[in-house]
Design an enzyme around this catalytic site. Sequence first.
Site, PDB file in Angstrom:
ATOM      1  N   ILE A   1      14.626  -7.532  -0.008  1.00  0.00           N
ATOM      2  CA  ILE A   1      13.403  -8.285  -0.289  1.00  0.00           C
ATOM      3  C   ILE A   1      13.619  -9.233  -1.464  1.00  0.00           C
ATOM      4  O   ILE A   1      13.275 -10.407  -1.410  1.00  0.00           O
ATOM      5  CB  ILE A   1      12.228  -7.325  -0.550  1.00  0.00           C
ATOM      6  CG1 ILE A   1      11.958  -6.518   0.724  1.00  0.00           C
ATOM      7  CG2 ILE A   1      10.982  -8.089  -0.977  1.00  0.00           C
ATOM      8  CD1 ILE A   1      10.948  -5.421   0.568  1.00  0.00           C
TER       9      ILE A   1
ATOM     10  N   THR B   1      11.137  -3.072  -5.642  1.00  0.00           N
ATOM     11  CA  THR B   1      11.901  -1.858  -5.391  1.00  0.00           C
ATOM     12  C   THR B   1      11.027  -0.881  -4.607  1.00  0.00           C
ATOM     13  O   THR B   1       9.851  -1.139  -4.357  1.00  0.00           O
ATOM     14  CB  THR B   1      12.302  -1.167  -6.705  1.00  0.00           C
ATOM     15  OG1 THR B   1      11.141  -0.551  -7.273  1.00  0.00           O
ATOM     16  CG2 THR B   1      12.883  -2.163  -7.696  1.00  0.00           C
TER      17      THR B   1
ATOM     18  N   GLU C   1      -0.370  -7.077  -1.948  1.00  0.00           N
ATOM     19  CA  GLU C   1      -0.650  -7.336  -0.532  1.00  0.00           C
ATOM     20  C   GLU C   1       0.375  -6.659   0.373  1.00  0.00           C
ATOM     21  O   GLU C   1       0.050  -6.155   1.449  1.00  0.00           O
ATOM     22  CB  GLU C   1      -0.648  -8.853  -0.297  1.00  0.00           C
ATOM     23  CG  GLU C   1      -0.939  -9.272   1.118  1.00  0.00           C
ATOM     24  CD  GLU C   1      -2.310  -8.822   1.583  1.00  0.00           C
ATOM     25  OE1 GLU C   1      -3.310  -9.370   1.119  1.00  0.00           O
ATOM     26  OE2 GLU C   1      -2.367  -7.893   2.413  1.00  0.00           O
TER      27      GLU C   1
ATOM     28  N   ASP D   1       4.634   7.530   5.271  1.00  0.00           N
ATOM     29  CA  ASP D   1       4.532   6.146   4.837  1.00  0.00           C
ATOM     30  C   ASP D   1       3.199   5.542   5.302  1.00  0.00           C
ATOM     31  O   ASP D   1       2.502   4.855   4.556  1.00  0.00           O
ATOM     32  CB  ASP D   1       5.722   5.385   5.444  1.00  0.00           C
ATOM     33  CG  ASP D   1       5.790   3.970   4.950  1.00  0.00           C
ATOM     34  OD1 ASP D   1       5.944   3.789   3.730  1.00  0.00           O
ATOM     35  OD2 ASP D   1       5.666   3.044   5.780  1.00  0.00           O
TER      36      ASP D   1
ATOM     37  N   LYS E   1      -0.217   4.074   3.176  1.00  0.00           N
ATOM     38  CA  LYS E   1      -0.892   2.788   3.400  1.00  0.00           C
ATOM     39  C   LYS E   1      -2.382   3.007   3.650  1.00  0.00           C
ATOM     40  O   LYS E   1      -3.230   2.263   3.134  1.00  0.00           O
ATOM     41  CB  LYS E   1      -0.255   2.059   4.583  1.00  0.00           C
ATOM     42  CG  LYS E   1       1.184   1.630   4.295  1.00  0.00           C
ATOM     43  CD  LYS E   1       1.845   1.067   5.545  1.00  0.00           C
ATOM     44  CE  LYS E   1       3.288   0.706   5.282  1.00  0.00           C
ATOM     45  NZ  LYS E   1       4.058   0.497   6.508  1.00  0.00           N
TER      46      LYS E   1
END
Length: 815
Positions: free
Chosen positions: A475, A555, A606, A678, A682
């Site tokens: 990223i 990270t 975001e 995960d 979210k």
Amino acid sequence: MNILKFGGTSVGSASGIRTLISILKEREQDDYPVVVLSAMSGVTNLLLAMAEKAQVAEEYTAELKEIEEKHFEVVRTLLPAAAQNPVFTKLKIYFNELEDVLQSVYHLKELSPQTKDLILSFGERCSAFMISHVAKQDFPDAQCVDGAELIKTDSNFGQAKVDTSLTELLIQDFYEANRAKLLFVTGFIASNTEGRTTTLGRGGSDFTAAIWGSALHAKEIEIWTDVDGMLTADPRIVEKAFSLPELSYTEAMELSYFGAKVIYPPTMTPAFLKKIPIVIKNTFNKDFKGTYIRHGVNTSTFPIKGISSIDEISILNLSGSGMVGKTGFSGRLFSLLSREQINVVLITQSSSEHSITFAVKPADALSALAIISKEFELELQAKKLEYPEVENGLAVLAIVGENMKHTPGMSGKLFHALGRNGVNVRAIAQGSSEYNISVILSKTDLSKAVNAVHEAFFENLKKTLHVFCLGTGNIGKTLFRQLLVQSPLLAQNNDLEVKVMGVSNTREMYLSKTAMNLADWENELSKNAEPADLASFVKQMKAMNLPNCVFVDNTASGNPVNFYQEILESSISLVTCNKIGNSAEYEQYAAFKNAARTYGVDFHYETNVGAGLPIIRTLKDLMLSGDNIFSIEAILSGTISFIFNNFKNDVLFHEIVKEAQDKGYTEPDPRDDLNGKDFMRKMLILARDAGYPLEEADVQLESMLPPACLAAASVADFYQELENNAAYFEDLKNKAAAENKVLRYIGKLEEGKVTINLQMVDDTHPFYMLSGSDNIISFTTDRYKDRPLVIKGPGAGAEVTAAGVFADIINVGKK
Ligand code: ADP
Ligand code: ASP
Ligand code: MG
């Protein structure tokens, strides 16, 4: 006739003096201007240093040599050998005289203000003499004038007050007798009635020019210096400062009074009274128009003209009941200070009259304290006044402009810019003229503050974001590439400049003084790297104290999260794609949000949900605009999405998981996706953003895997277990197919409860049609009741995640 004043920066070198001569040569030759000269740059400071050394019986010969050499070098460069000797001789006479005076100071260990002025006068005497001789080559009429004899002052050495009428007569008479000559006049120096040398205050050659201009009714007073006129801020602090075409006398006065060194404040008065325009021009860019200071300036589009600053100031605060309602108290205080020649830079008084704060130069602070203690001894003893304290290490920033008077919201803008950048304001004063608002702040914040305020008021300029990036994985790398490609467009279309000032990964880090070159960041990092140390990275970032700072966490590690609070509390905005911070304890999530709000910075994340898809932003906008969220349904795992979109026909479950892994959709360990953790994180972040203070334990997470799969000890075991349980998955697949449905692992937030489970949906469900590794989310709200608001698209991958981080960065500071 014009007066041309050349400052120390213009006459500081042979090449500057050569340019000066060429400027004179370009003028009409039949109407000579009067040229006023400063000492060569640095010379007045050296003279002062020598005087102070001599006073304490310290050696000063090195400085003396330096001054001599500075002048001799010019003579050698600009005069032919044959013409050098008389000039050397006269200069040596000056230096001998100077040395005699210094010797006396040295022996007596005494430096009176009168002697100090005499010592300082040698700078202008030498330069005017030398330059007039250089000029003789082109202008045989050149003549050196000792201006000290023509400007008459009182005996306030160091800052003498001019006797204007006498001075004007002397200048007029002298000029009448010498108008055929090209006059080179010493600036800065004058004399009292007894003929002793006085000076007009540091920077006073500008004033000399105005005095001559006024006496001779000059057409213009030209101040030649080393910058393109009066700039919107000190160019040594603000890189983007730009030249102002025009200013009123008042504006120029206020700007220079508060630190714009380019012109000495008293210069404006004689020019103002005689309506003579002052032009500030650049010797080293002589065709540039420069700045006009005059009557009737056109209104500009900017609400302020400039920002000036004084980088060293002390304040004294006087408080106590003895002051309340006592008329004349402040009068007594300030006439006392003025009697003692202490210049008060700024005053603020609280409306309760309970305290008065005033600012003085640090050199005056202790004497101010002493005379106050003496004058108010009785009040202090009776405890009607608190004993005043001196506070040092402060600076003043002032915004100046006549337009401020007609424009509301100026102070709001000023304080918003300061607040957002964590600059603590110690005191505020607004001149009653409303031409300036000045604030006192810590000296260490000054550069950041001036830059931030400059940016806030001069919006036409590119806004700069100073970015510090953590993580150089997929990223991070992609982000740098995107920034590099996009930067010309950002500059052109968005007036935005993103400067990466620091980079760290787990091995090494680098904080750069200038923006890093993103085409070569890997090299730059490895060449300059120090071993990675997050605490030190954050500490150095804070110490750089730059305006509009953004810390970017690219990270997936818990470590950086420990610094979020500190970063936000340092008024540094934070952008993160790292979910760990927001999905740990609710208390921590709330603390981050709170810190961002309190310190007026942004906290953008975001990419915590759905990578670059605008999910968090949409939720926020819905809520801010007063919509009610009934429910949120979502598929937020790209991996699981891919698996069920392709778990069709003859394919077996473990085969499709393997394919997802091979395609790079999964985490290195596919269990991290398939156990739903995960996804849970979210959903938790979404629920919190929707206003529910949930913890991980509140989420009802139903695994889509049989228990044996979840219990697998290694990735290989995991695949084995998936294969062992093939029948279970086949069963699910067939059941769904039989009902014309598809399998979807769906998260749902409804009435404050979050559930995540495997469902079979038919083609009436918005999640039925989904392809690849798409994420999808649907908001059912008051406004989107019958047909929910659906956002769908790729929700994973470096390219889209980096794009989301990018968008967050450039949204920093936008309302
Ligand atoms: P000179 O030797 O010509 O008298 P000074 O050194 O006294 O020159 O003043 C010029 C300097 O003032 C510039 O080089 C610049 O660094 C500084 N300065 C500070 N504030 C401003 C401002 N607002 N506009 C222009 N110059 C400024
Ligand atoms: N040489 C003097 C100073 O340095 C005066 C001037 O340059 O204007 O203060
Ligand atoms: Mg100057």
